[in-house]
Design an enzyme around this catalytic site. Structure first.
Site, PDB file in Angstrom:
ATOM      1  N   CYS A 125      37.217  -8.652  27.064  1.00 47.31           N
ATOM      2  CA  CYS A 125      38.335  -8.191  28.308  1.00 47.31           C
ATOM      3  C   CYS A 125      39.518  -8.956  28.310  1.00 47.31           C
ATOM      4  CB  CYS A 125      37.853  -8.444  29.622  1.00 47.31           C
ATOM      5  SG  CYS A 125      36.316  -7.540  30.096  1.00 47.31           S
ATOM      6  N   HIS A 127      43.211  -8.968  34.865  1.00 49.09           N
ATOM      7  CA  HIS A 127      42.325  -8.254  34.370  1.00 49.09           C
ATOM      8  C   HIS A 127      41.322  -7.941  35.559  1.00 49.09           C
ATOM      9  CE1 HIS A 127      38.907  -6.622  32.248  1.00 49.09           C
ATOM     10  NE2 HIS A 127      37.991  -7.625  32.432  1.00 49.09           N
ATOM     11  N   ASN A 162      35.737  -1.791  35.871  1.00 50.37           N
ATOM     12  CA  ASN A 162      36.272  -2.858  34.704  1.00 50.37           C
ATOM     13  C   ASN A 162      36.182  -1.912  33.348  1.00 50.37           C
ATOM     14  OD1 ASN A 162      36.665  -4.517  32.548  1.00 50.37           O
ATOM     15  ND2 ASN A 162      34.867  -5.861  33.392  1.00 50.37           N
TER      16      ASN A 162
END
Ligand SMILES: CC(C)(COP(=O)(O)OP(=O)(O)OC[C@H]1O[C@@H](n2cnc3c(N)ncnc32)[C@H](O)[C@@H]1OP(=O)(O)O)[C@@H](O)C(=O)NCCC(=O)NCCS
Length: 356
Positions: free
Chosen positions: A140, A281, A311
């Site tokens: 990520c 994020h 996500n």
């Protein structure tokens, strides 16, 4: 590119940060983000769809994660396909041809295949004949590490235009029988063009990236690499899917995202009140709000769009940036704080003066 002047290095010291700055011909070389393009597949998977697939509920998912829906790529769409779509939008917005790109950095944990690198496939599809490039794997944090790398290559003077693309087809490595992970992830792509800034522009201001491999076991895809190559057994044991110990990752993410943001701001002489907008994020709404609270950032300065995309790993930051621009929350001259924590563990934050 030919440099006509002898580059000179200057060491600039701020409160507790020393970095070298490259001057060429008396000019300070800086990097800016000059264009953004995004792509998400049309198909939407809602929490209500997931209720029919695993033992879960819309209420649980909303309360624990903030996610309402996510986009899922069609069966014939791979990471490079979404990346090319996002790249074409960015190039069109900037009004340049792919042949003008010096490099392509493709950030992903779901490459089309292990090799050749997906950056090569994208370079060919775009017709970016003058570009080199590579895949960057930092889960990520991939996109932030890509931005950091591109900013330094441009500031070093050897490259003028680098396309940083975050693209992940997470649905290909998610186990849709595992309710603890399948609710979290979605597919998407985003691209930012990093290029040389004008003398009156600021652009990239600084970064703070860390890795901590002691957390590697808490979030991983166990099989498919050289440690555990694909066998009938690895497939039967569902080891080609994401495995996560959610609470471990959650606690680490809150603590470290806060720490890198706090330290990056301090070493660049800023406080949280200087930040115009934080673009984190998007892994869990509760992680983002906990970090914002610790930093003392009001919610109107923090971009959250996890409700619509889940996500998307390498694509969350460009997708959230697009939404920040569209909603008028990110404007030219703003101080932008990007931050992420991911598998590895990887941790990172970037500060940019927005120039678009
Ligand atoms: C995954 C995550 C949402 C789980 O939330 P949580 O509050 O930690 O939930 P837990 O894992 O402690 O599970 C609590 C209970 O809910 C259950 N549960 C898990 N997933 C569920 C679901 N989709 N629906 C309903 N119940 C669920 C668990 O089985 C557990 O039940 P039990 O108490 O009977 O054992 C959360 O830990 C998280 O977001 N972690 C970080 C994820 C992340 O950031 N990953 C990427 C990093 S980039």
């Amino acid at each position: 590119m030919t440099l006509f002047y002898e580059p000179q290095r200057l060491r600039a010291t701020t409160a507790n940060n020393e970095r070298s700055i490259l001057f060429v011909g008396g000019f300070l070389l800086k990097a800016k983000i000059s264009a953004l393009g995004c792509y998400t597949p049309a198909r939407v998977l809602t929490n209500f769809d997931l209720e029919k697939m695993v033992e879960t509920s819309n209420e649980w998912i909303m309360e624990r994660t903030g996610i309402a829906e996510r986009h899922i790529a069609g069966p014939d769409v791979a990471t490079s396909d979404m990346a090319v779509e996002a790249a074409l939008v960015a190039l069109e917005r900037r009004g340049i041809q792919a042949t003008e790109l010096d490099a392509i950095i493709l950030c992903t944990v779901t490459p089309d295949m292990l090799f050749p690198s997906t950056a090569c496939l994208i370079q060919d599809r775009l017709g970016a004949k003058g570009a080199w490039g590579f895949d960057l794997v930092a889960a990520c944090c991939s996109f932030l590490y890509g931005l950091t790398t591109a900013a330094h290559l441009v500031s070093a003077g050897s490259q003028e235009k680098i396309l940083v693309i975050g693209s992940d087809t997470m649905s290909r490595i998610i186990d849709y029988t595992d309710r603890s992970t399948c609710i979290l992830f979605g597919d998407g792509a985003g691209a930012m063009l990093v290029e040389r800034a004008g003398q009156d522009e600021q652009g990239f201001l600084g970064f703070l990236n860390e890795i901590d491999g002691s957390g590697g076991d808490y979030l991983k895809m166990p099989a498919g690499g050289s440690r555990m190559p694909a066998t009938l057994e690895t497939v039967q044991n569902r080891q080609h899917f994401v495995k996560q110990e959610g609470q471990q990752v959650f606690k680490y993410a809150v603590r470290k995202m806060y720490e890198v943001c706090r330290d990056l701001l301090a070493r660049n002489g800023f406080t949280a009140s200087d930040v115009s907008v934080m673009i984190p994020h998007q892994a869990n709404r509760r992680i983002i709000t906990a970090v914002a609270e610790r930093l003392g950032l009001p919610c109107e300065k923090v971009v959250i769009n996890i409700d619509r995309y889940g996500n998307t790993t390498s694509a969350t930051i460009p997708l959230a940036t697009r939404d920040a621009i569209a909603s008028g929350r990110l404007k030219k001259g703003d101080l932008v704080l990007f931050a992420a924590v991911g598998a590895g563990y990887t941790v990172g934050a970037n500060l940019w003066r927005w120039t678009m």
